[in-house]
Design a protein around this motif. Structure first.
Motif, short mmCIF file in Angstrom:
data_model
loop_
_atom_site.label_atom_id
_atom_site.label_comp_id
_atom_site.label_asym_id
_atom_site.label_seq_id
_atom_site.Cartn_x
_atom_site.Cartn_y
_atom_site.Cartn_z
N VAL A 209 -18.12 73.04 37.50
CA VAL A 209 -16.66 72.97 37.66
C VAL A 209 -16.29 72.14 38.89
CG1 VAL A 209 -14.63 74.39 38.20
CG2 VAL A 209 -16.18 75.06 36.36
N PHE A 210 -17.14 72.08 39.88
CA PHE A 210 -16.88 71.26 41.07
C PHE A 210 -17.32 69.81 40.84
CE2 PHE A 210 -17.61 69.44 45.23
CZ PHE A 210 -16.52 69.87 45.95
N ALA A 211 -18.52 69.62 40.28
CA ALA A 211 -19.10 68.27 40.20
C ALA A 211 -18.41 67.38 39.17
CB ALA A 211 -20.59 68.37 39.88
N LEU A 212 -18.12 67.91 37.99
CA LEU A 212 -17.51 67.06 36.95
C LEU A 212 -16.18 66.45 37.39
CD1 LEU A 212 -18.40 68.81 33.58
CD2 LEU A 212 -19.25 66.65 34.47
N PRO A 213 -15.20 67.25 37.84
CA PRO A 213 -13.95 66.63 38.28
C PRO A 213 -14.15 65.71 39.49
CG PRO A 213 -13.65 68.97 37.99
CD PRO A 213 -15.10 68.69 37.84
N PHE A 214 -15.06 66.06 40.38
CA PHE A 214 -15.31 65.20 41.54
C PHE A 214 -15.72 63.80 41.08
CE2 PHE A 214 -18.56 63.63 44.61
CZ PHE A 214 -17.69 63.27 45.63
N PHE A 215 -16.67 63.74 40.16
CA PHE A 215 -17.13 62.42 39.71
C PHE A 215 -16.09 61.71 38.85
CE2 PHE A 215 -21.38 64.33 40.64
CZ PHE A 215 -21.70 63.47 41.67
N VAL A 216 -15.32 62.46 38.07
CA VAL A 216 -14.25 61.83 37.28
C VAL A 216 -13.19 61.23 38.20
CG1 VAL A 216 -12.34 62.31 35.69
CG2 VAL A 216 -14.62 63.20 35.20
N PHE A 217 -12.71 62.01 39.18
CA PHE A 217 -11.68 61.51 40.09
C PHE A 217 -12.23 60.41 40.99
CE2 PHE A 217 -9.76 65.93 39.62
CZ PHE A 217 -8.95 65.53 38.57
N LEU A 218 -13.52 60.46 41.28
CA LEU A 218 -14.15 59.39 42.05
C LEU A 218 -14.20 58.11 41.22
CD1 LEU A 218 -15.53 58.91 44.78
CD2 LEU A 218 -17.68 59.52 43.69
N CYS B 275 -15.77 66.34 50.05
CA CYS B 275 -16.20 66.85 48.74
C CYS B 275 -17.69 66.61 48.53
CB CYS B 275 -15.38 66.23 47.62
SG CYS B 275 -13.67 66.77 47.58
N ALA B 276 -18.18 65.46 48.98
CA ALA B 276 -19.61 65.16 48.84
C ALA B 276 -20.45 66.14 49.65
CB ALA B 276 -19.89 63.72 49.27
N VAL B 277 -19.99 66.49 50.84
CA VAL B 277 -20.72 67.47 51.67
C VAL B 277 -20.75 68.83 50.97
CG1 VAL B 277 -20.57 68.81 53.81
CG2 VAL B 277 -20.39 66.32 53.88
N LEU B 278 -19.60 69.25 50.43
CA LEU B 278 -19.56 70.54 49.74
C LEU B 278 -20.44 70.53 48.50
CD1 LEU B 278 -15.80 71.54 50.05
CD2 LEU B 278 -17.76 72.57 51.21
N LEU B 279 -20.44 69.42 47.76
CA LEU B 279 -21.30 69.32 46.58
C LEU B 279 -22.77 69.37 46.97
CD1 LEU B 279 -21.38 68.90 43.50
CD2 LEU B 279 -21.45 66.45 43.94
N ALA B 280 -23.13 68.65 48.03
CA ALA B 280 -24.52 68.65 48.49
C ALA B 280 -24.94 70.04 48.97
CB ALA B 280 -24.70 67.63 49.61
N LEU B 281 -24.06 70.72 49.71
CA LEU B 281 -24.40 72.07 50.17
C LEU B 281 -24.50 73.05 49.00
CD1 LEU B 281 -22.26 72.37 53.43
CD2 LEU B 281 -24.75 72.22 53.24
N GLY B 282 -23.65 72.87 48.00
CA GLY B 282 -23.75 73.72 46.81
C GLY B 282 -25.05 73.49 46.07
N GLY B 283 -25.46 72.23 45.96
CA GLY B 283 -26.75 71.93 45.33
C GLY B 283 -27.91 72.49 46.14
N LEU B 284 -27.80 72.38 47.46
CA LEU B 284 -28.83 72.95 48.33
C LEU B 284 -28.88 74.47 48.18
CD1 LEU B 284 -30.95 72.48 50.55
CD2 LEU B 284 -29.09 72.69 52.22
N GLN B 285 -27.72 75.08 48.01
CA GLN B 285 -27.67 76.53 47.81
C GLN B 285 -28.42 76.91 46.52
OE1 GLN B 285 -27.17 78.95 49.61
NE2 GLN B 285 -25.63 80.37 48.94
N LEU C 216 -22.19 79.58 55.68
CA LEU C 216 -21.79 78.28 56.21
C LEU C 216 -20.81 77.59 55.25
CD1 LEU C 216 -22.31 75.90 58.27
CD2 LEU C 216 -23.99 75.11 56.62
N ILE C 217 -21.08 77.67 53.95
CA ILE C 217 -20.25 76.97 52.96
C ILE C 217 -18.84 77.55 52.90
CG2 ILE C 217 -19.98 76.54 50.49
CD1 ILE C 217 -23.05 76.37 50.32
N ILE C 218 -18.71 78.86 52.89
CA ILE C 218 -17.39 79.48 52.73
C ILE C 218 -16.46 79.12 53.89
CG2 ILE C 218 -16.17 81.69 52.60
CD1 ILE C 218 -18.59 82.67 50.92
#
Length: 135
Positions: free
Chosen positions: A42-51, A75-85, A117-119
């Protein structure tokens, strides 16, 4: 209500620390992992579409959907941290697949620490965006 719980655990003294763990213990699908994957999609798909809309011609209606440049790194930092999570969660669970049935406590602490850290980071970004909107 106590009669809904499995007979061998107590809601106060049992090994379960939260609702998701309790739900998973009653033979439901691995809800925690599914929820994490859903949040990622839900985070990654709209991020890449809007990008991708940033490359639309300026006269196109798609250009109005383009992600502002100031939000891309956040948004890229949050996506990367979510992937790291997710990776840390997988690493944590893999520690309990061989010779152990529980997860390594240091890996669990790493997984939880990254969530802590993410929240706040999301809240900081939200406050920054609200301050920019008021200007």
């Amino acid at each position: 209500s106590p009669h809904l719980l499995p007979h061998d655990i107590c809601p106060v003294e049992g090994p379960y620390t939260g609702v998701l763990e309790l739900i998973e213990s009653i033979n439901t699908p691995p809800l925690h992992r599914l929820l994490g994957r859903l949040i990622g999609v839900v985070f990654a798909l709209p991020f890449f579409v809007f990008l991708a809309c940033r490359w639309a011609p300026p006269v196109s209606w798609l250009s109005r959907l383009a992600l502002p440049a100031r939000l891309i790194p956040r948004c890229a930092v949050l996506l990367a941290l979510g992937g790291l999570q997710g990776l840390i969660g997988w690493w944590m669970v893999s520690s309990g697949l061989a010779e152990r049935v529980d997860v390594a406590p240091e890996r669990l602490a790493t997984h939880l620490g990254l969530a802590f850290l993410i929240i706040p980071l999301m809240e900081i970004y939200k406050a920054i965006m609200r301050a920019v909107e008021k200007e």
